[in-house]
Design a protein around this motif. Structure first.
Motif, mmCIF file in Angstrom:
data_model
loop_
_atom_site.group_PDB
_atom_site.id
_atom_site.type_symbol
_atom_site.label_atom_id
_atom_site.label_comp_id
_atom_site.label_asym_id
_atom_site.label_seq_id
_atom_site.Cartn_x
_atom_site.Cartn_y
_atom_site.Cartn_z
ATOM 1 N N SER A 156 31.550 93.665 -50.945
ATOM 2 C CA SER A 156 30.290 93.531 -50.654
ATOM 3 C C SER A 156 29.796 93.357 -49.355
ATOM 4 N N GLY A 157 30.871 92.975 -48.363
ATOM 5 C CA GLY A 157 30.933 92.615 -47.141
ATOM 6 C C GLY A 157 30.398 93.767 -45.894
ATOM 7 N N GLY A 158 30.496 93.405 -44.579
ATOM 8 C CA GLY A 158 30.130 94.286 -43.772
ATOM 9 C C GLY A 158 30.951 95.448 -43.529
ATOM 10 N N VAL A 159 32.277 95.138 -43.720
ATOM 11 C CA VAL A 159 33.378 96.091 -43.718
ATOM 12 C C VAL A 159 33.545 96.742 -45.152
ATOM 13 N N GLY A 179 30.885 88.467 -54.891
ATOM 14 C CA GLY A 179 30.127 87.618 -55.798
ATOM 15 C C GLY A 179 29.308 88.013 -56.689
ATOM 16 N N ASN A 182 26.106 90.140 -55.819
ATOM 17 C CA ASN A 182 26.497 91.479 -55.463
ATOM 18 C C ASN A 182 26.920 92.475 -56.399
ATOM 19 N N TYR A 196 35.815 87.627 -57.854
ATOM 20 C CA TYR A 196 36.754 86.800 -57.101
ATOM 21 C C TYR A 196 37.133 85.510 -57.802
ATOM 22 N N VAL A 250 45.518 95.679 -40.307
ATOM 23 C CA VAL A 250 44.938 96.873 -39.534
ATOM 24 C C VAL A 250 43.663 95.979 -38.650
ATOM 25 N N ALA A 252 40.954 97.043 -35.951
ATOM 26 C CA ALA A 252 40.017 98.106 -35.370
ATOM 27 C C ALA A 252 40.377 98.582 -34.049
#
Ligand SMILES: NC(=O)c1ccc[n+]([C@@H]2O[C@H](COP(=O)([O-])OP(=O)(O)OC[C@H]3O[C@@H](n4cnc5c(N)ncnc54)[C@H](OP(=O)(O)O)[C@@H]3O)[C@@H](O)[C@H]2O)c1
Length: 304
Positions: A156-159, A179, A182, A196, A250, A252
């Motif tokens: 659900s996060g930005g990335v 969560g 979301n 989670y 990784v 970016a």
């Protein structure tokens, strides 16, 4: 021009609104009037001084790497741009000095591409770093293919939300941790949500009875410890958030062709950027506090 600066490392309270000269532009650069600047967790880490040993710092520092805005001036070596063009960019410099929490930025043409026509300013400003990270993790490192089952921690996060959408678009079955608030969002982008925390392994096994082929950790919090228990033999794992011997880290990198492809995916309706909140530029400290608190869902964006 107005910009947010900090004159020493510290907490969000070191951020202040300042008057700075208009940034100088070189021939291969454009001057952009910023309409929105996206925040990233790295902004908080850097402001706290965590990279002081690895990045030369020239105070006052203007934070921020992501921006969306309108070209105001283009150098002779930037013939692809004319004043009025709507652009986004990833202004990632090797030193800390010029950032995007500002009314104006000077950006080399290598940092800039056109704004997705169907995205708001705030959505567009949330795309560069999160999108590059998600693409490099899912497409270039995990090489997700059709028919696979992929687990995204922090979907659900930005990335994570962009990564999960890219995996769905690759034809994979995608399970995402988030969560509870979301979960409807994840379903809306074609992702099977799981909560989670304790019991994660059982919950993932319930929905991925054959195990998962690939795992992306876009959350941290030790989520990768579940990989062996939920993965098929040979499971591939990458992390953007936690270093782990069981996953490839990784980090970016800027890549203009990838940023252009992300813009096309947004315009095709294959990728949507979720904006959690926008703040006026002068409230940058509140915006960074909200980011650190972690109760947002999607990108936090400053609007000059
Ligand atoms: N390596 C790189 O190049 C790179 C690039 C960008 C970001 N990052 C890192 O990647 C991470 C994510 O960045 P972001 O911008 O996507 O952050 P973000 O928008 O703040 O998203 C964080 C996500 O973590 C989830 N989360 C919170 N607590 C969790 C837990 N205990 N277990 C699992 N998930 C949990 C949140 O879910 P809910 O909101 O649903 O609770 C949210 O989806 C950060 O650590 C950031 O520093 C690395």
């Amino acid at each position: 021009m107005k910009a947010i600066v900090y004159r020493s490392f510290g907490g969000p309270e070191v951020l202040e609104l300042a008057d700075l000269p208009t940034p100088k532009t070189q021939q291969d650069s454009v001057l952009v009037r910023v309409r929105a600047a996206g925040l990233n967790p790295a902004d908080n880490v850097i402001r706290a001084g965590a990279l002081a040993d690895s990045m030369d710092t020239f105070f006052p520092v203007v934070p921020g790497w992501d921006f969306a805005g309108v070209v105001e001036r283009a150098g002779a070596g930037a013939p692809e741009w004319t004043p009025g063009d709507e652009v986004i960019g990833y202004l990632r410099e090797p030193v800390l000095h010029h950032g995007t929490y500002a009314e104006l930025v000077a950006a080399p043409v290598t940092a800039v591409t056109r704004k997705p026509a169907n995205a708001s300013w705030a959505e567009a400003a949330g795309l560069p770093l999160a999108g590059l990270t998600a693409y490099q993790a899912v497409v270039e490192h995990l090489r997700v293919t059709s028919g696979e089952t992929v687990l995204v921690h922090g979907a659900s996060g930005g990335v994570g939300s962009l990564a999960a959408q890219l995996a769905v678009r690759s034809g994979a079955t995608v399970i995402g941790t988030a969560g509870l608030s979301n979960h409807d969002y994840l379903r809306s982008v074609g992702v099977t949500p799981v909560a989670y925390g304790d019991g994660l392994i059982e919950r993932v096994r319930d929905v991925a009875t054959g195990g998962v082929d690939a795992v992306l950790d876009a959350a941290g919090h030790g989520a990768l410890a579940s990989t062996a228990a939920v993965g098929r033999p040979g499971v591939r794992a990458v992390s953007i958030a936690d270093a782990s011997p069981d996953a490839t880290t990784v980090f970016a990198r800027h890549d203009l062709p990838t940023l252009k492809e992300l813009v096309q995916l947004v315009e095709a309706g294959d990728l949507t950027i979720r904006v959690a909140a926008t703040y006026p530029l002068r409230q940058a400290a509140e915006a960074q506090r909200a980011l650190a608190a972690g109760r947002h869902s999607g990108k936090i964006v400053l609007v000059p």
